[in-house]
Design a protein around this motif. Structure first.
Motif, mmCIF file in Angstrom:
data_model
loop_
_atom_site.group_PDB
_atom_site.id
_atom_site.type_symbol
_atom_site.label_atom_id
_atom_site.label_comp_id
_atom_site.label_asym_id
_atom_site.label_seq_id
_atom_site.Cartn_x
_atom_site.Cartn_y
_atom_site.Cartn_z
ATOM 1 N N THR A 14 19.526 40.771 18.139
ATOM 2 C CA THR A 14 19.296 41.088 19.546
ATOM 3 C C THR A 14 20.586 41.068 20.356
ATOM 4 O OG1 THR A 14 17.131 40.034 19.335
ATOM 5 C CG2 THR A 14 17.911 40.468 21.563
ATOM 6 N N THR A 15 21.469 40.135 20.048
ATOM 7 C CA THR A 15 22.720 40.018 20.811
ATOM 8 C C THR A 15 23.964 40.311 19.985
ATOM 9 O OG1 THR A 15 22.762 37.638 20.346
ATOM 10 C CG2 THR A 15 21.748 38.326 22.411
ATOM 11 N N SER A 16 23.836 40.290 18.661
ATOM 12 C CA SER A 16 25.018 40.502 17.819
ATOM 13 C C SER A 16 24.606 41.151 16.501
ATOM 14 C CB SER A 16 25.735 39.173 17.542
ATOM 15 O OG SER A 16 24.901 38.305 16.802
ATOM 16 N N VAL A 17 25.606 41.672 15.806
ATOM 17 C CA VAL A 17 25.421 42.199 14.453
ATOM 18 C C VAL A 17 26.299 41.393 13.514
ATOM 19 C CG1 VAL A 17 24.748 44.530 15.124
ATOM 20 C CG2 VAL A 17 27.180 43.980 14.889
ATOM 21 N N LYS A 18 25.835 41.273 12.269
ATOM 22 C CA LYS A 18 26.606 40.497 11.301
ATOM 23 C C LYS A 18 26.439 41.121 9.934
ATOM 24 C CE LYS A 18 27.554 35.780 9.758
ATOM 25 N NZ LYS A 18 27.238 34.355 9.927
ATOM 26 N N CYS A 19 27.492 41.062 9.125
ATOM 27 C CA CYS A 19 27.413 41.528 7.747
ATOM 28 C C CYS A 19 28.189 40.555 6.868
ATOM 29 C CB CYS A 19 27.964 42.946 7.606
ATOM 30 S SG CYS A 19 29.654 43.133 8.191
ATOM 31 N N CYS A 20 27.796 40.478 5.600
ATOM 32 C CA CYS A 20 28.474 39.538 4.710
ATOM 33 C C CYS A 20 28.418 40.036 3.266
ATOM 34 C CB CYS A 20 27.863 38.139 4.814
ATOM 35 S SG CYS A 20 26.133 38.033 4.317
ATOM 36 N N LEU A 21 29.407 39.649 2.515
ATOM 37 C CA LEU A 21 29.458 39.883 1.074
ATOM 38 C C LEU A 21 29.138 38.573 0.375
ATOM 39 C CD1 LEU A 21 32.700 42.034 0.634
ATOM 40 C CD2 LEU A 21 30.349 42.783 0.192
ATOM 41 N N VAL A 22 28.212 38.624 -0.590
ATOM 42 C CA VAL A 22 27.791 37.421 -1.309
ATOM 43 C C VAL A 22 27.905 37.676 -2.808
ATOM 44 C CG1 VAL A 22 25.862 35.837 -1.740
ATOM 45 C CG2 VAL A 22 26.234 36.742 0.567
ATOM 46 N N ASP A 23 28.452 36.701 -3.530
ATOM 47 C CA ASP A 23 28.592 36.799 -4.980
ATOM 48 C C ASP A 23 27.217 36.695 -5.637
ATOM 49 O OD1 ASP A 23 28.930 35.495 -7.779
ATOM 50 O OD2 ASP A 23 30.965 36.165 -7.299
ATOM 51 N N VAL A 24 26.888 37.640 -6.500
ATOM 52 C CA VAL A 24 25.561 37.693 -7.122
ATOM 53 C C VAL A 24 25.303 36.464 -7.989
ATOM 54 C CG1 VAL A 24 24.178 38.935 -8.842
ATOM 55 C CG2 VAL A 24 25.381 40.200 -7.052
ATOM 56 N N ASN A 25 26.288 36.003 -8.723
ATOM 57 C CA ASN A 25 26.079 34.906 -9.679
ATOM 58 C C ASN A 25 26.096 33.536 -9.019
ATOM 59 O OD1 ASN A 25 25.884 36.613 -12.002
ATOM 60 N ND2 ASN A 25 28.103 36.899 -11.895
ATOM 61 N N THR A 26 27.048 33.295 -8.130
ATOM 62 C CA THR A 26 27.170 31.963 -7.517
ATOM 63 C C THR A 26 26.412 31.860 -6.188
ATOM 64 O OG1 THR A 26 29.161 32.552 -6.248
ATOM 65 C CG2 THR A 26 29.477 31.751 -8.512
ATOM 66 N N LYS A 27 26.041 33.016 -5.616
ATOM 67 C CA LYS A 27 25.393 33.091 -4.292
ATOM 68 C C LYS A 27 26.279 32.509 -3.181
ATOM 69 C CE LYS A 27 20.753 33.214 -6.203
ATOM 70 N NZ LYS A 27 19.415 32.626 -6.296
ATOM 71 N N GLU A 28 27.575 32.484 -3.458
ATOM 72 C CA GLU A 28 28.528 31.995 -2.459
ATOM 73 C C GLU A 28 28.946 33.134 -1.537
ATOM 74 O OE1 GLU A 28 31.852 30.106 -4.252
ATOM 75 O OE2 GLU A 28 30.683 28.429 -5.064
ATOM 76 N N GLN A 33 31.552 39.130 8.737
ATOM 77 C CA GLN A 33 32.037 39.625 10.026
ATOM 78 C C GLN A 33 30.872 39.603 11.014
ATOM 79 O OE1 GLN A 33 35.109 40.758 11.058
ATOM 80 N NE2 GLN A 33 36.056 40.275 9.084
ATOM 81 N N LYS A 34 31.176 39.293 12.267
ATOM 82 C CA LYS A 34 30.145 39.241 13.310
ATOM 83 C C LYS A 34 30.727 39.792 14.603
ATOM 84 C CE LYS A 34 27.050 36.024 15.737
ATOM 85 N NZ LYS A 34 26.596 34.620 15.857
ATOM 86 N N LYS A 35 29.884 40.485 15.377
ATOM 87 C CA LYS A 35 30.346 41.030 16.658
ATOM 88 C C LYS A 35 29.184 41.072 17.651
ATOM 89 C CE LYS A 35 32.747 45.024 18.680
ATOM 90 N NZ LYS A 35 33.659 44.197 19.480
ATOM 91 N N ASP A 36 29.427 40.587 18.861
ATOM 92 C CA ASP A 36 28.441 40.749 19.930
ATOM 93 C C ASP A 36 28.370 42.222 20.307
ATOM 94 O OD1 ASP A 36 27.940 38.055 19.957
ATOM 95 O OD2 ASP A 36 29.252 37.616 21.654
ATOM 96 N N THR A 37 27.154 42.707 20.575
ATOM 97 C CA THR A 37 26.995 44.147 20.817
ATOM 98 C C THR A 37 27.088 44.518 22.295
ATOM 99 O OG1 THR A 37 24.588 43.842 20.857
ATOM 100 C CG2 THR A 37 25.595 44.480 18.762
ATOM 101 N N CYS A 38 26.767 43.572 23.208
ATOM 102 C CA CYS A 38 26.792 43.876 24.660
ATOM 103 C C CYS A 38 26.086 45.209 24.923
ATOM 104 C CB CYS A 38 28.227 43.927 25.179
ATOM 105 S SG CYS A 38 29.179 42.433 24.842
ATOM 106 N N SER A 39 24.878 45.350 24.380
ATOM 107 C CA SER A 39 24.212 46.655 24.339
ATOM 108 C C SER A 39 23.044 46.806 25.302
ATOM 109 C CB SER A 39 23.718 46.915 22.908
ATOM 110 O OG SER A 39 22.820 45.885 22.512
ATOM 111 N N ASP A 40 22.742 45.779 26.103
ATOM 112 C CA ASP A 40 21.613 45.882 27.028
ATOM 113 C C ASP A 40 21.833 47.009 28.032
ATOM 114 O OD1 ASP A 40 20.440 43.797 25.740
ATOM 115 O OD2 ASP A 40 20.782 42.306 27.311
ATOM 116 N N VAL A 41 20.769 47.740 28.309
ATOM 117 C CA VAL A 41 20.797 48.869 29.245
ATOM 118 C C VAL A 41 19.784 48.583 30.353
ATOM 119 C CG1 VAL A 41 20.374 51.342 29.495
ATOM 120 C CG2 VAL A 41 21.370 50.471 27.380
ATOM 121 N N PRO A 42 20.150 48.777 31.634
ATOM 122 C CA PRO A 42 19.173 48.564 32.701
ATOM 123 C C PRO A 42 17.957 49.470 32.510
ATOM 124 C CG PRO A 42 21.389 48.830 33.606
ATOM 125 C CD PRO A 42 21.471 49.177 32.146
ATOM 126 N N SER A 43 16.774 48.914 32.718
ATOM 127 C CA SER A 43 15.546 49.682 32.539
ATOM 128 C C SER A 43 15.034 50.189 33.874
ATOM 129 C CB SER A 43 14.472 48.815 31.881
ATOM 130 O OG SER A 43 13.221 49.472 31.876
#
Length: 467
Positions: A14-28, A33-43
């Motif tokens: 709702t307020t940010s987007v996030k993405c991550c890479l995770v190791d398949v075997n260790t699940k580490e 990366q994360k970024k606030d979207t500041c995407s609200d638009v007046p209705s």
């Protein structure tokens, strides 16, 4: 970085987007990366509407993905996506996105705004005029099917401009896989309403009779089913990499934390959810749903199981509103104070304010789905309890007390829950919420930063059973 295979997890929040890479075997976690979207638009509906700018959100997401290490991206074997539930957006097939040759980035074209879960344009009168869903889940404002039916009744020209609909994460998956028609997991379909979770199909006849053209309903598939494959390499990820049908952010934030059935999970971010897993084989009662959602509802989880969920509309957003109000008051008095400074100060004062206060704040500023007309109240004000510290502490206590009123301690004990795992940005940063949670439920509460929806969507991608 190791040489193992990876999965990419994505959360469109709702307020940010996030993405991550995770190791398949260790699940580490390898990188995130994360970024606030500041995407609200007046209705145009004022406070009743809640919409966001889709190109801005997906631009922020693609920027995050572009910053992940290419070495890891080349080893991605599967992509998991989740996002804010209930909301919906519309688009024109064949005209919604464009990708220039030799360029990873997608440009977003003919799409509507995203109408979020916080949208309250559907009044109780409007909702009661709709057919009774063939589902154990009631319909509420902010749910995708309710929003689409509102448009069909009040702004049919909006629907005429488009021919597809889905959550923003369904749209993203459609774009990545270049799908002709969107594919939606049963998790997100249940959150749209008018979906039978037993048959895993829409109430097609009811929706068509109510005025919703069938082409706006995505195809529903099981959670963790593949939606499609990347037609070409993307930010280093190889072509033909499978992409899962997008999942609910609630389920993905719970997945990394819910190890035992004796645990409940609470997530307090923009909103707040407390949930626990029902026994395998549980199915919700097959009966007509109540007129509006109940305080506790049963949503599809993974492997055909269900979560018992108390989903409050009031969480970190209430505290954020309080901070903005203090900032506005300061501005009106002639002082400019950044929100970060206000947050730092009120939490410090709240932690110092240990003595019991009679001040009671019912913080339902955004109503609740089971009580949509509710408002916030403050009672028992006296000369000794209106300091900033006491007000902050009482507000935090009120957020927890509201959740407790929806899913009380007795319900947890009756279902064998003996501990609570906590996550979510608001809870992780706020020691007062943590303390009030332990005091209210009389159970140990362990905070775990793995309660992260992007990481959970990556775990879901790892857990996919190879067919």
């Amino acid at each position: 970085m190791g040489t193992g295979e990876c999965v990419l997890g994505i959360d469109i929040g709702t307020t940010s987007v996030k993405c991550c890479l995770v190791d398949v075997n260790t699940k580490e976690l390898i990188s995130s990366q994360k970024k606030d979207t500041c995407s609200d638009v007046p209705s145009e509906l004022g406070t009743e509407g809640s919409k966001q700018d889709v190109p801005r959100i997906l631009s922020a997401l693609q920027m995050c993905i572009s910053r992940l290490p290419r070495e890891g991206m080349r080893k991605v074997i599967r992509i998991g996506v989740c996002g804010q539930m209930h909301g919906c957006m519309l688009w024109k097939h064949g005209h919604a996105w464009e990708q220039k040759p030799e360029n990873d980035r997608y440009e977003i074209r003919e799409v509507s705004h995203l109408y979020t879960w916080q949208d309250s344009r559907c009044s109780q009168d409007f909702l009661s005029s709709l057919p009774v869903p063939n589902s154990h889940l009631a319909i509420a404002s902010g749910y995708g099917c309710a929003t689409l039916l509102w448009f069909s009744k009040n702004k049919p020209e909006k629907l005429e401009r488009f021919d597809r609909a889905g959550t923003i994460h369904d749209f993203f998956v459609s774009m990545l896989c270049k799908l002709d028609h969107p594919i939606m997991s049963v998790q997100n379909a249940a959150a749209w309403g008018f979906m039978n979770t037993t048959t895993k199909d829409w109430n097609h006849d009811l929706l068509q009779e109510a005025g919703l053209p069938p082409n706006f309903l995505p195809k529903v598939v099981d959670s963790c089913e593949e939606a499609g494959k990347l037609p070409s390499a993307w930010y280093g990820i190889p072509a033909n990499t499978p992409v899962l049908a997008s999942l609910g952010d609630l389920q993905c934030s719970v997945l990394p934390l819910l190890v035992k059935n004796s645990e409940a999970v609470i997530n307090i971010s923009t909103s707040a959810q407390l949930c626990f897993r029902m026994p395998q084989g549980f199915t919700p009662a097959e009966q007509s749903p109540p007129a509006c959602p109940q305080p506790v509802e049963y949503f599809p989880f993974f492997d055909d199981s269900y979560l018992a969920v108390a989903a409050s509309l009031n969480g970190g957003n209430v505290l954020a509103t309080f901070v903005r109000t203090v900032q506005q008051w300061s501005l009106e008095l002639g002082f400019q104070v950044p929100q970060s400074k206000i947050w730092q100060r009120i939490l410090a004062l709240g932690e110092e304010s240990q003595s019991e206060s009679s001040l009671t704040i019912n913080p339902t500023l955004f109503g609740e789905r089971h009580a949509p007309d509710g408002t916030a109240t403050v009672t028992n004000i006296d000369l000794g309890n209106v300091s900033l510290g006491k007000v902050t502490r009482s507000l935090c206590k009120g957020v927890i007390a509201n959740i407790h009123s929806m899913m009380p301690s007795s319900m947890l004990s009756e279902n064998g829950v003996t501990s609570i795992i906590g996550g979510g940005s608001a809870l992780m940063r706020n020691k007062i919420l943590h303390k009030e949670l332990e005091d209210m439920y009389k159970l140990p509460v362990t905070l775990d930063s793995h309660g992260d929806a992007a990481y959970g969507s990556a775990l879901a991608a790892i857990n996919v059973k190879e067919k």
